[in-house]
Write a protein that holds these residues in place. Structure first.
Motif: not given
Length: 218
Positions: A211-218
């Motif tokens: 979830r953190w990785k997805k948020v950082s990529q967005d």
């Protein structure tokens, strides 16, 4: 299970206390969170985790990440307090399995002279659990998680020597103690299981990282 108001810490029962105001403030902000990380696991607090995870008005369901139990291990330090802690652990390791009771005086209060006398008369080398600001914890441990026994308190707030003796003897030799030891073994095994590669806490942690990785990529 619900906790009675009288079992909450004194500081949050006094509306004039800054701790009460702080708790109320953060409780109101609770609904702002997209998710909650818990240093716990489902087998330890199934009711609490389920309650937090319940659907709320608007069909919103808050994500819960129970990633525990996470503890600090292999701490290297020359601190005197750490050395003393190591000696305590060494002594505990030398004792027969299930032969030691744990005493918690709490971190935010002290025993009165009268309570100290009552304790000292009945307890020498054993450790047991005492109530100061520990009321909430003892409710959770004794009535919810079922790994402790709750002593009866007199009207003046003192736990008398006979009650202390009764609790100690019950935990060391009685059915209450057998039940606590069985429950502790169950939770110990459950804690090891949830931290395995396919355990629920490991999966929750992986989901959180994703979830953190997805948020950082967005």
């Amino acid at each position: 299970m619900p906790i009675h108001g009288k079992d909450l810490p004194d500081s949050v029962q006094d509306k004039k206390n800054e701790a009460y105001k702080s708790n109320l403030h953060h409780t109101k902000r609770y609904k702002m969170a997209e998710g909650i990380i818990l240093n716990s696991f489902k087998d330890l607090k199934p009711g609490a985790i389920k309650a937090i995870h319940e659907k709320e008005p608007g069909n919103y369901k808050r994500k819960i990440y129970p990633v525990g139990p996470l503890i600090l291990m292999d701490k290297i330090s020359n601190n005197k307090a750490d050395d003393e802690s190591s000696q305590c652990l060494k002594w505990l390791d030398e004792q027969p399995c299930g032969s030691v009771l744990y005493i918690s005086f709490g971190s935010g209060g002290t025993l009165s002279h009268e309570q100290l006398i009552e304790l000292a008369i009945r307890v020498r080398n054993e450790w047991t659990k005492i109530l100061v600001e520990q009321r909430t914890n003892v409710v959770m441990l004794s009535e919810n998680i079922k790994v402790a026994t709750r002593p009866k308190i007199c009207d003046n707030g003192i736990i008398r020597r006979l009650e202390i003796a009764k609790v100690v003897e019950g935990l060391m030799e009685g059915e209450a103690g057998n039940g606590v030891r069985v429950r502790m073994k169950e939770l110990k095994d459950a804690a090891a299981k949830v931290l395995n590669e396919d355990g629920s806490s490991t999966k929750a942690l992986n989901e959180l990282v994703s979830r953190w990785k997805k948020v950082s990529q967005d």
